[in-house]
Design an enzyme around this catalytic site. Structure first.
Site, PDB file in Angstrom:
ATOM      1  N   THR A 126      10.767  12.627  26.514  1.00 25.56           N
ATOM      2  CA  THR A 126       9.746  13.679  27.589  1.00 25.56           C
ATOM      3  C   THR A 126      10.303  14.994  27.413  1.00 25.56           C
ATOM      4  O   THR A 126       9.499  15.976  27.281  1.00 25.56           O
ATOM      5  CB  THR A 126       9.870  13.304  28.647  1.00 25.56           C
ATOM      6  OG1 THR A 126       9.160  11.846  28.878  1.00 25.56           O
ATOM      7  CG2 THR A 126       9.154  14.152  29.659  1.00 25.56           C
ATOM      8  N   ARG A 162       4.308  11.116  44.503  1.00 22.02           N
ATOM      9  CA  ARG A 162       4.736   9.533  44.570  1.00 22.02           C
ATOM     10  C   ARG A 162       6.223   9.427  44.293  1.00 22.02           C
ATOM     11  O   ARG A 162       6.855  10.550  43.496  1.00 22.02           O
ATOM     12  CB  ARG A 162       4.080   8.969  43.307  1.00 22.02           C
ATOM     13  CG  ARG A 162       4.284   9.382  41.739  1.00 22.02           C
ATOM     14  CD  ARG A 162       3.459   8.459  40.939  1.00 22.02           C
ATOM     15  NE  ARG A 162       3.670   8.718  39.751  1.00 22.02           N
ATOM     16  CZ  ARG A 162       3.486   7.909  38.512  1.00 22.02           C
ATOM     17  NH1 ARG A 162       3.109   6.701  38.836  1.00 22.02           N
ATOM     18  NH2 ARG A 162       3.513   8.219  37.308  1.00 22.02           N
ATOM     19  N   GLN A 194      -0.092  16.021  31.761  1.00 17.54           N
ATOM     20  CA  GLN A 194       0.841  15.269  32.342  1.00 17.54           C
ATOM     21  C   GLN A 194       2.302  15.452  32.071  1.00 17.54           C
ATOM     22  O   GLN A 194       2.392  16.039  30.948  1.00 17.54           O
ATOM     23  CB  GLN A 194       0.914  13.368  31.805  1.00 17.54           C
ATOM     24  CG  GLN A 194       1.916  12.575  32.270  1.00 17.54           C
ATOM     25  CD  GLN A 194       1.819  11.340  31.884  1.00 17.54           C
ATOM     26  OE1 GLN A 194       0.869  10.834  31.342  1.00 17.54           O
ATOM     27  NE2 GLN A 194       2.829  10.508  32.437  1.00 17.54           N
ATOM     28  N   ASP A 195       2.915  15.719  33.227  1.00 17.20           N
ATOM     29  CA  ASP A 195       4.443  16.289  33.119  1.00 17.20           C
ATOM     30  C   ASP A 195       4.243  17.645  32.543  1.00 17.20           C
ATOM     31  O   ASP A 195       5.167  18.279  31.794  1.00 17.20           O
ATOM     32  CB  ASP A 195       5.239  15.441  32.155  1.00 17.20           C
ATOM     33  CG  ASP A 195       5.552  14.006  32.551  1.00 17.20           C
ATOM     34  OD1 ASP A 195       5.044  13.601  33.804  1.00 17.20           O
ATOM     35  OD2 ASP A 195       6.223  13.221  32.008  1.00 17.20           O
ATOM     36  N   GLN A 253       2.884  11.915  28.220  1.00 22.15           N
ATOM     37  CA  GLN A 253       3.695  13.012  28.627  1.00 22.15           C
ATOM     38  C   GLN A 253       3.995  14.259  27.503  1.00 22.15           C
ATOM     39  O   GLN A 253       3.920  13.805  26.265  1.00 22.15           O
ATOM     40  CB  GLN A 253       5.310  12.425  28.743  1.00 22.15           C
ATOM     41  CG  GLN A 253       5.338  11.420  29.768  1.00 22.15           C
ATOM     42  CD  GLN A 253       5.196  10.104  29.442  1.00 22.15           C
ATOM     43  OE1 GLN A 253       4.597   9.722  28.302  1.00 22.15           O
ATOM     44  NE2 GLN A 253       5.776   9.190  30.222  1.00 22.15           N
ATOM     45  N   ASP A 262       2.300  13.848  37.654  1.00 23.25           N
ATOM     46  CA  ASP A 262       3.451  14.045  37.868  1.00 23.25           C
ATOM     47  C   ASP A 262       3.667  15.534  37.370  1.00 23.25           C
ATOM     48  O   ASP A 262       4.658  15.828  36.620  1.00 23.25           O
ATOM     49  CB  ASP A 262       4.485  13.355  37.340  1.00 23.25           C
ATOM     50  CG  ASP A 262       4.126  11.891  37.728  1.00 23.25           C
ATOM     51  OD1 ASP A 262       3.808  11.572  38.836  1.00 23.25           O
ATOM     52  OD2 ASP A 262       4.635  10.791  37.110  1.00 23.25           O
ATOM     53  N   TRP A 272       9.472   8.929  42.649  1.00 23.65           N
ATOM     54  CA  TRP A 272       9.976   8.616  41.411  1.00 23.65           C
ATOM     55  C   TRP A 272      11.262   7.986  41.507  1.00 23.65           C
ATOM     56  O   TRP A 272      11.651   6.850  41.087  1.00 23.65           O
ATOM     57  CB  TRP A 272      10.385   9.997  40.598  1.00 23.65           C
ATOM     58  CG  TRP A 272      10.764   9.649  39.000  1.00 23.65           C
ATOM     59  CD1 TRP A 272      10.499   8.404  38.532  1.00 23.65           C
ATOM     60  CD2 TRP A 272      11.101  10.569  38.370  1.00 23.65           C
ATOM     61  NE1 TRP A 272      10.907   8.703  37.128  1.00 23.65           N
ATOM     62  CE2 TRP A 272      11.483  10.057  37.022  1.00 23.65           C
ATOM     63  CE3 TRP A 272      11.637  12.151  38.368  1.00 23.65           C
ATOM     64  CZ2 TRP A 272      11.906  10.906  35.844  1.00 23.65           C
ATOM     65  CZ3 TRP A 272      12.117  12.823  37.405  1.00 23.65           C
ATOM     66  CH2 TRP A 272      12.113  11.949  36.074  1.00 23.65           C
TER      67      TRP A 272
END
Length: 388
Positions: free
Chosen positions: A157, A294, A209-210, A187, A231, A296
Site C-alpha cells: 500500500t 472503523r 481508497q486509502d 488501495q 479508509d 483498524w
C-alpha cells in the site's frame, strides 16, 4: 514517545508487507524481530509512565492569515529550487529538485513548484530534512500518479503513494496530490507521510481508497481538501486535521465509505486522529453509507470535535471492521459537532464509542496538547488554533 510509536508502526508495516509472500518468510521475519518489538513496546510504556499521561493546555499562540501569506510569498521569492514544466525553472521535475536537497539539512530548503500537472511519483527520503514544497495552489500545482495494489509490480500500500515523505520537518503549501488509479484498483495512495513534524497547508488529496496515509509521527493538516472512499484517511500517526474539507465520494456499488481507519495497536502509543473544526460533506452525489471511522486496531483512536457534518454521515456514525465486534479498548469520541450528520441519537452503543465527551478530555487532542504544535508549526508560517 512519537519516535517509539513510529517504530511500532514500521514493524507492523514490515510484517504486513510480507503477508502475500510464499513460504514461511513472514514467520521467519516475525520471529527475528520479536525481541525488537518487545523492547520497543517496553520502552514506550516506560516513556508513557514518565510522562504520566499528562498533556498541558497551551496558550493562544497562532499566526494571522496575513502573516502566513506574507511568509509564503517570501518562501517563493527566496526559493532554493524552482520546478517548472516550461523550462523557466532550475529543473523540470519535482523529484529532480528533491534529489538536489542537501542531506540532513538543519535549515529549510525551499522548492517552488510552478503551476502545472506533474506526472511522477515523488519520494522525499528519510535523509531529506526540512523540505518546503510550495506551489501555486492546491488545484494548480499538482503531482499525479496511478499506482495501485492491483498493479503487476506487486506494490504494497505505501509504495502506491504519489507523494512518499519520510524526511522530518516536511512542509507542503498550496500543492495537490492525486492518485488516479480509480476505485476498481482498491488501495491507491495519493500521499504518504511518516515525516515527524510534517505540515500540509492548503493542499488537496484526491483518490478513492486509502487516499491519505498518515503513517506515523506528528502531523498537522490545515485548510486542506481530502477526497476519497474507503479508509481515505488512515495510518498510525498523531495527526490533527484542522479546518479541512473532508469529502467522501461515491464508492463501488458493493462498498461503503469510511472516512478514517486509525491504527493504534498498543495503549502506550501517543497516536490518534483529531478532526477539529472541519467540514464533512459529499464531494459528489453519494448513495452509499458513509461512516466516521472503523477500528483498524485494538486501540484505534479518532476524536471529532466542533466539526460540521452534512447528512452524508450515517446516523450510526461508526462501523465495525469487517463485521467484527470492536474491542472495548477503542476510543471513538465526539464533542460539539453540528449539522444533520452530528445527531448522536442513533449512534452505535459500543463501550469504546462515546458521542459526548467532556471539554477537558477533548482538550487533550488539540494542536497544542496532542502534537505540541505550538513548538514547531509557527516556523512554517502556517496559522493554527492551539486549543479546543
Amino acid at each position: 514517545m512519537s519516535w517509539l510509536s513510529a517504530s511500532i508502526a514500521n514493524q507492523k508495516e514490515c510484517l504486513e508487507g510480507l503477508e502475500l509472500t510464499r513460504g514461511d518468510l513472514r514467520q521467519k521475519v516475525e520471529a527475528a524481530i520479536v525481541n525488537s518489538r518487545g523492547q520497543t513496546s517496553n520502552s514506550l510504556e516506560v516513556a508513557a509512565g514518565i510522562m504520566g499521561g499528562q498533556r498541558q493546555k497551551t496558550s493562544d499562540v497562532g499566526l494571522f492569515s496575513e502573516s502566513a501569506s506574507t511568509m509564503q510569498r517570501m518562501f517563493k521569492l527566496g526559493a532554493n529550487l524552482i520546478v517548472a514544466k516550461d523550462g523557466s525553472g532550475h529543473v523540470g521535475s519535482i523529484q529532480e529538485a528533491v534529489n538536489l536537497v542537501v542531506d540532513e539539512s538543519l535549515g529549510p530548503t525551499f522548492i517552488y513548484v510552478k503551476e502545472g500537472i506533474y506526472e511522477e511519483n515523488v519520494v522525499v527520503e528519510e535523509t531529506k530534512w526540512n523540505v518546503y514544497m510550495i506551489g501555486d495552489g492546491m488545484y494548480s500545482s499538482i503531482i499525479t500518479g496511478n499506482r495501485s495494489s492491483t498493479d503487476p509490480e506487486g506494490y504494497i500500500t505505501s509504495w502506491t503513494a504519489t507523494l512518499f515523505v519520510s524526511g522530518q520537518g516536511f512542509v507542503a503549501i498550496d500543492m495537490g496530490f492525486r492518485n488516479t488509479a480509480g476505485p476498481e484498483h482498491f488501495q491507491a495512495v495519493a500521499a504518504f507521510s511518516s515525516s515527524d513534524r510534517s505540515i500540509f497547508f492548503r493542499c488537496s488529496f484526491d483518490a478513492y481508497q486509502d487516499t491519505l496515509y498518515a503513517h506515523s509521527n506528528r502531523q498537522f493538516y490545515r485548510d486542506c481538501d481530502i477526497i476519497g472512499t474507503i479508509d481515505f484517511i488512515f495510518g498510525d500517526a498523531a495527526a490533527v486535521f484542522q479546518r479541512c474539507n473532508i469529502l467522501p465520494r461515491e464508492p463501488l456499488p458493493f462498498q461503503y465509505n469510511t472516512i478514517t481507519a486509525q491504527g493504534k495497536e498498543q495503549p502506550a502509543e501517543n497516536t490518534g486522529f483529531s478532526i477539529h473544526e472541519c467540514i464533512i460533506r459529499p464531494y459528489e452525489v453519494v448513495t452509499r453509507p458513509t461512516y466516521l471511522s472503523r477500528p483498524w486496531r485494538n486501540y484505534s483512536t479518532v476524536v471529532v470535535m466542533k466539526t460540521e457534518m452534512s447528512s452524508v454521515v450515517d446516523p450510526a456514525g461508526w462501523v465495525p471492521w469487517e463485521g467484527s465486534v470492536p474491542p472495548d479498548t477503542i476510543n471513538f469520541a465526539e464533542i460539539e459537532n453540528t449539522g444533520p450528520g452530528a445527531d448522536i441519537s442513533g449512534r452505535v452503543s459500543w463501550p469504546g464509542c462515546r458521542p459526548a465527551i467532556s471539554e477537558a478530555e477533548a482538550s487533550m487532542y488539540t494542536v497544542g496538547a496532542f502534537i505540541n504544535g505550538a513548538e514547531w508549526i509557527p516556523l512554517a508560517g502556517v496559522p493554527f488554533d492551539p486549543n479546543f
